[in-house]
Design an enzyme around this catalytic site. Structure first.
Site, PDB file in Angstrom:
ATOM      1  N   ASP A   9       0.861  -1.187   0.000  1.00 16.83           N
ATOM      2  CA  ASP A   9       0.000   0.000   0.000  1.00 16.83           C
ATOM      3  C   ASP A   9       0.895   1.234   0.000  1.00 16.83           C
ATOM      4  OD1 ASP A   9      -2.437   1.575   0.307  1.00 16.83           O
ATOM      5  OD2 ASP A   9      -1.895   1.862   2.392  1.00 16.83           O
ATOM      6  N   SER A  10       0.266   2.401  -0.169  1.00 14.09           N
ATOM      7  CA  SER A  10       1.021   3.655  -0.096  1.00 14.09           C
ATOM      8  C   SER A  10       1.454   3.961   1.336  1.00 14.09           C
ATOM      9  CB  SER A  10       0.148   4.807  -0.597  1.00 14.09           C
ATOM     10  OG  SER A  10      -0.940   4.994   0.289  1.00 14.09           O
ATOM     11  N   CYS A  72      -4.248  -1.425  -2.057  1.00 12.07           N
ATOM     12  CA  CYS A  72      -4.359   0.015  -2.269  1.00 12.07           C
ATOM     13  C   CYS A  72      -5.278   0.194  -3.473  1.00 12.07           C
ATOM     14  CB  CYS A  72      -2.968   0.585  -2.564  1.00 12.07           C
ATOM     15  SG  CYS A  72      -2.978   2.310  -3.077  1.00 12.07           S
ATOM     16  N   THR A  74      -5.974   2.935  -5.106  1.00 11.74           N
ATOM     17  CA  THR A  74      -5.408   3.838  -6.107  1.00 11.74           C
ATOM     18  C   THR A  74      -4.463   3.055  -7.030  1.00 11.74           C
ATOM     19  OG1 THR A  74      -5.474   5.497  -4.358  1.00 11.74           O
ATOM     20  CG2 THR A  74      -4.314   6.093  -6.373  1.00 11.74           C
ATOM     21  N   GLU A 151      -2.601   8.724   8.088  1.00  8.89           N
ATOM     22  CA  GLU A 151      -1.135   8.581   8.113  1.00  8.89           C
ATOM     23  C   GLU A 151      -0.521   9.320   9.306  1.00  8.89           C
ATOM     24  OE1 GLU A 151       1.138   6.797   6.314  1.00  8.89           O
ATOM     25  OE2 GLU A 151      -0.513   5.803   5.290  1.00  8.89           O
ATOM     26  N   CYS A 183     -10.962   3.105  -0.299  1.00 14.59           N
ATOM     27  CA  CYS A 183      -9.556   3.395  -0.011  1.00 14.59           C
ATOM     28  C   CYS A 183      -9.257   2.592   1.241  1.00 14.59           C
ATOM     29  CB  CYS A 183      -9.359   4.884   0.252  1.00 14.59           C
ATOM     30  SG  CYS A 183      -7.717   5.288   0.907  1.00 14.59           S
ATOM     31  N   HIS A 185      -7.305   3.033   3.533  1.00 17.33           N
ATOM     32  CA  HIS A 185      -7.112   3.837   4.750  1.00 17.33           C
ATOM     33  C   HIS A 185      -8.436   4.121   5.466  1.00 17.33           C
ATOM     34  CE1 HIS A 185      -3.139   4.770   3.045  1.00 17.33           C
ATOM     35  NE2 HIS A 185      -2.812   5.355   4.182  1.00 17.33           N
TER      36      HIS A 185
HETATM   37  N1  DGL Z   1      -4.777   3.297   0.703  1.00 10.43           N
HETATM   38  C1  DGL Z   1      -4.715   3.685  -0.641  1.00 10.43           C
HETATM   39  C2  DGL Z   1      -5.987   3.442  -1.391  1.00 10.43           C
HETATM   40  O1  DGL Z   1      -6.657   2.490  -1.072  1.00 10.43           O
HETATM   41  C3  DGL Z   1      -3.960   4.932  -1.013  1.00 10.43           C
HETATM   42  C4  DGL Z   1      -4.318   6.214  -0.416  1.00 10.43           C
HETATM   43  C5  DGL Z   1      -3.347   7.296  -0.840  1.00 10.43           C
HETATM   44  O2  DGL Z   1      -2.149   7.087  -0.683  1.00 10.43           O
HETATM   45  O3  DGL Z   1      -3.790   8.350  -1.330  1.00 10.43           O
HETATM   46  O4  DGL Z   1      -6.311   4.116  -2.331  1.00 10.43           O
END
Ligand code: DGL
Length: 270
Positions: A9-10, A72, A74, A151, A183, A185
């Site tokens: 993931d990011s 992730c 994205t 984050e 997302c 997150h």
């Molecule tokens: N957790 C990620 C997602 O599901 C990335 C969020 C990000 O870094 O902008 O899209």
């Protein structure tokens, strides 16, 4: 040696998938990479997200994982096909599992999706949902303020409740009965999101469906880990390790398991 499931993931968002994976498949070893130095991915151009995802997959390849989970949305939206074409392993993302779960859940046929700018702009959820159920209506909204809150470990603060409530105003009266947290997150913000929607919509997390898909693939490939010793997981991040560790321990909530974590740092190009 037990081969790991590689999860990326990011940042800390993919830990929401890891937690469910640990619950459903407790014997599986996990090798996690959070690209915290370069998060958020949401506002970045697709080419950049593809390049970062390739880099991380190349890094994780040295551990010879048995499959790759792009936890992730994205990166799934823009890089899943690219990565599938580059590695000789099963590679799964989180968008199709989330879409399937929402279709199963909706009664009114109107589904909300919140995600990063990149995910919403890609149209990946609209595509996945209407492929499964052509007549479903989809209401999408990008929420760029959410990932930095997570984050920075601020997901339980008053500030988070206020920001989430403000951001969700445009979809509050849209008569959806379920809302996809598009997302990874966002499950960290499930309480403020529910409250902002007046506790009136079902929240769809892709983690549960994704873990089920991982189990199905490993079963089909006869690659499930044996129920034996507790696996030693490996976590990597490209940014501040203290911040990552605090959020990971808070979210995963298992100090014994976390005592076995090995923290290392990759030499990636920034
Ligand atoms: N957790 C990620 C997602 O599901 C990335 C969020 C990000 O870094 O902008 O899209």
């Amino acid at each position: 040696m037990q081969r790991a499931i590689a999860v990326l993931d990011s940042g800390v968002g993919g830990l929401t998938v890891v937690k469910e994976l640990m619950r459903q498949l407790p014997w599986e070893k996990i090798c996690y990479f959070g690209d915290t130095a370069r998060a958020p991915y949401g506002p970045r151009p697709a080419e950049e997200v593809i390049a970062f995802t390739r880099e991380i997959v190349d890094y994780l390849a040295q551990f010879e994982p048995k499959m790759i989970v792009i936890a992730c949305n994205t990166a799934t939206a823009v890089a899943l096909q690219d990565i599938r074409g580059r590695v000789n392993l099963p590679v799964i993302g989180v968008i199709e599992p989330g879409a399937r779960a929402a279709i199963d859940l909706t009664n009114v046929g109107k589904i909300g999706v919140i995600g990063t700018e990149g995910t919403i702009k890609s149209g990946a959820y609209v595509h996945a949902l209407t492929k499964l159920a052509p007549h479903v209506q989809v209401v999408s909204l990008a929420c760029p303020t959410f990932v930095p809150l997570v984050e920075n470990g601020l997901f339980r603060t008053r500030e988070a409740y206020a920001a989430v409530s403000q951001a969700l105003l445009p979809i509050k009266r849209s008569e959806i009965d379920c809302l996809i947290l598009g997302c990874t997150h966002y499950p960290f913000l499930a309480a403020p999101i529910s409250e902002a929607m007046d506790n009136d919509v079902a929240l769809v997390h892709s983690a549960e469906e994704t873990a089920k898909e991982i189990a199905a693939i490993l079963t089909a490939n006869n690659q499930l880990a044996e129920a034996s010793a507790v696996p030693v997981h490996h976590f990597f991040c490209s940014g501040d390790p203290v911040k990552f560790q605090q959020i990971a321990q808070d979210w995963l909530g298992n100090p014994i398991r976390l005592a076995t974590v090995v923290w290392q740092f990759p030499q990636i190009r920034l």
